[in-house]
Each structure stands twice: as C-alpha cells, then as structure tokens.
Write a protein that holds these residues in place. Structure first.
Motif, PDB file in Angstrom:
ATOM      1  N   VAL A   1      92.599  -7.038 -12.628  1.00 31.81           N
ATOM      2  CA  VAL A   1      91.695  -6.552 -13.667  1.00 31.81           C
ATOM      3  C   VAL A   1      92.355  -5.424 -14.447  1.00 31.81           C
ATOM      4  O   VAL A   1      93.390  -4.879 -14.042  1.00 31.81           O
ATOM      5  CB  VAL A   1      90.368  -6.034 -13.052  1.00 31.81           C
ATOM      6  N   ALA A   2      91.726  -5.089 -15.569  1.00 33.98           N
ATOM      7  CA  ALA A   2      92.071  -3.866 -16.293  1.00 33.98           C
ATOM      8  C   ALA A   2      91.118  -2.784 -15.804  1.00 33.98           C
ATOM      9  O   ALA A   2      89.900  -2.931 -15.918  1.00 33.98           O
ATOM     10  CB  ALA A   2      91.933  -4.079 -17.798  1.00 33.98           C
ATOM     11  N   TRP A   3      91.645  -1.708 -15.284  1.00 35.42           N
ATOM     12  CA  TRP A   3      90.836  -0.667 -14.663  1.00 35.42           C
ATOM     13  C   TRP A   3      90.427   0.393 -15.684  1.00 35.42           C
ATOM     14  O   TRP A   3      91.292   1.007 -16.309  1.00 35.42           O
ATOM     15  CB  TRP A   3      91.606  -0.007 -13.530  1.00 35.42           C
ATOM     16  N   ARG A   4      89.109   0.595 -15.823  1.00 30.56           N
ATOM     17  CA  ARG A   4      88.623   1.672 -16.685  1.00 30.56           C
ATOM     18  C   ARG A   4      88.269   2.869 -15.806  1.00 30.56           C
ATOM     19  O   ARG A   4      87.455   2.771 -14.889  1.00 30.56           O
ATOM     20  CB  ARG A   4      87.406   1.240 -17.490  1.00 30.56           C
ATOM     21  N   VAL A   5      88.897   3.997 -16.113  1.00 34.64           N
ATOM     22  CA  VAL A   5      88.637   5.241 -15.385  1.00 34.64           C
ATOM     23  C   VAL A   5      87.876   6.168 -16.313  1.00 34.64           C
ATOM     24  O   VAL A   5      88.386   6.562 -17.376  1.00 34.64           O
ATOM     25  CB  VAL A   5      89.942   5.897 -14.902  1.00 34.64           C
TER      26      VAL A   5
END
Length: 316
Positions: free
Chosen positions: A33-37
């Motif tokens: 996944v693309a991780w959103r922080v």
C-alpha cells in the motif's frame, strides 16, 4: 466548487492510513500500500514526529514503496519543512521508496491555499530512486530547478500556483518524465502563471518522454486551450488534460480548429462551461477516431455574469 480530496491511490497502490495503535486490525505488508502518515492537532497533541517514528518502528521501512505525508499539524501555520526533514533523515531506512506525496489534506483540515509548503525538491535529491512525486498547496512552495534521472510522474496541485514554481519545474532536468500535472489556480491566490511561463513546456523541447500533460484548474483555461491548439508538445501526448478550469466554447473551438487531436487516447475537459452544442461538436470530432472525451461536470456561471462568472474547481 469543491476542495481537493484525500488520495485513494498513489504510486499505483491503494492509500492506507497508518495507525500507531492496533485498532485498525492487522496491517498490510509494507510494500502492498501507499502509507499515509497524518496527525490531528485538534484531536490530540501527538506530533507528526512521534507518529512517523512509530511508523518506522511498526512498518518495515525497507519495504515501503509509497509514502503520503498527510496533516502534520496546523498546516496553515506550520510549513512542510518539518515532515520533509524527518523523511529525509530516514532515507537510509526507506531504501525502497519510489513515490512521495506532500500535503494530502482535505478542505476540512486546511483549504488548499492555506497549506504552508516549503522547498520540496530536497526530497528529490534525498531519494534518487523516486519515480513519482506530488505536492498539494502553493503557499510558500519552493521548487528551484532540479535534476532527477528517474522521476516519471510529477503533480503540483494548487489553488494558486506562483509562476516561479512553474518556471522551476520547467527548468528542471527530468529526462524520464512521462506525466506532468499542474494545477494553476487563480490570481486571487497567487496563481500568476501565464502563457509565456508555459511556453517552454508547450514547445515540446523540455521533456522528450512526456505523454500525459495536465495544465488545468486555471482561470485562463481558454487561453491555454488556444495555445495548446498549435503547441508542438501535443504531437507526443496520449493524454491531454485541460479539466477543472473555466473552459468555454471559445477554448473548445480553438482546440477543434487547431492541430489534429485524433491520436490522443483521452481528452479530459471535465468541469467545463461548454454549451451542449459545442460539447457535441467535440465528441463528434474525436470519438469516432477512438478518442475518449471526458465532458462530465458541466457548470453554469455564477449569476448572470456570463464568462466572468466562471470558476475553477479548486481555488481556496
């Protein structure tokens, strides 16, 4: 008018919010996944630095392929330099990183023109393996001419994009660039880019591999369409995106009267001010040749102001 929305996909991967607690259940693999922080400064006082530190400890940083920097605090007061600096400091751990987006905030968190950016090109220097890079917000945004050998996709979203940012992008050496998406915005929010600034791009000499071009969300969309009608860059494109702006019949007519567009796969004009008759002319000229034409979201000018009442999709 609507604000920019959270990313649902980035770097070819679905976007998932990192949660430092176990409330979200089992996590996907680091590279899936693309991780959103993000942090919410109004819900708790947890700093982005602490959230990012937990991310690096709880998700294998060596496997992370895409990273989305979301809300890092009160983004209308604090610039993106802090999260950017922290990501750069972790470059030796984020060894597989291919895609970074800075400023994935919705209007409820901060209007696009309130987002305080910084010099984002330092990330390109820190991560020579990046293939995709994006940024949202034009305020305090700095993009000096830079060089990057592998970058294939660049997106700059703004409610008002300063001309010096556009000039910095177009003066950059990006030999692998295939997709460029610029949201120019409106003059009321520092969107002062004009056709002279865009000339190197339209000439088709800056990015030889470019095949997807978006010059959109602009209050001068008709002027841009007229310039594009004879621009050499069009011959190399598969996708031409002039959406989200103030495009009317005059701009669409210029496109039809200019160079052939029948080689395109997609002409994206959604959020437009075309009459039904002109919309049918555009479809009739291109769709029989296999060109997909997006004419969704027909808009009407505000009040009885005619062309002066047209508006971009995203401004404040």
């Amino acid at each position: 008018m609507y604000g920019a929305q959270h990313l649902h996909e980035f770097g070819g991967l679905p976007v998932v919010d990192f949660q430092h607690t176990s409330e979200g259940g089992p996590r996907p693999a680091a590279d899936a996944v693309a991780w959103r922080v993000s942090v919410d400064p109004y819900d708790d006082d947890r700093p982005w630095e602490e959230e990012f530190a937990d991310f690096l400890e709880q998700v294998d940083p060596a496997g992370v392929r895409a990273l989305v920097i979301g809300q890092w605090g009160e983004a209308y007061e604090e610039t993106s330099s802090v999260p950017i600096g922290l990501v750069m400091a972790a470059a030796d751990r984020l060894t597989s990183l291919e895609a970074v987006f800075v400023g994935d905030l919705e209007a409820e968190q901060a209007e696009i023109t309130w987002i305080q950016q910084s010099d984002v090109t330092v990330l390109l220097a820190a991560f020579p393996g990046l293939t995709e890079f994006g940024v949202r917000g034009g305020s305090e945004l700095v993009f000096p001419p830079t060089k990057h050998e592998r970058l294939r996709a660049l997106t700059v979203q703004a409610g008002g994009l300063p001309a010096e940012v556009v000039r910095g992008v177009l003066d950059s050496e990006l030999p692998a660039l295939e997709r460029l998406d610029l949201w120019l915005g409106v003059s009321a929010y520092e969107g002062n880019t004009n056709l002279t600034d865009l000339a190197p791009l339209l000439a088709g000499t800056r990015f030889p591999r470019l095949n997807h071009l978006g010059v959109r969300n602009s209050e001068i969309q008709n002027e841009i369409a007229s310039a594009v009608a004879s621009a050499p860059v069009v011959a190399q494109l598969r996708v031409l995106d002039l959406s989200n702006g103030t495009l009317g019949d005059e701009g669409a007519a210029a496109l039809l009267e200019g160079q052939p567009l029948t080689h395109l796969e997609l002409l994206d004009l959604h959020h437009h001010f075309l009459t039904d008759a002109m919309a049918e002319r555009v479809r009739g000229a291109l769709e029989p040749h296999g060109v997909r034409v997006d004419l969704a979201q027909k808009r009407e000018p505000w009040g009885d102001r005619g062309a002066e009442g047209r508006y971009t999709a995203v401004s404040e």
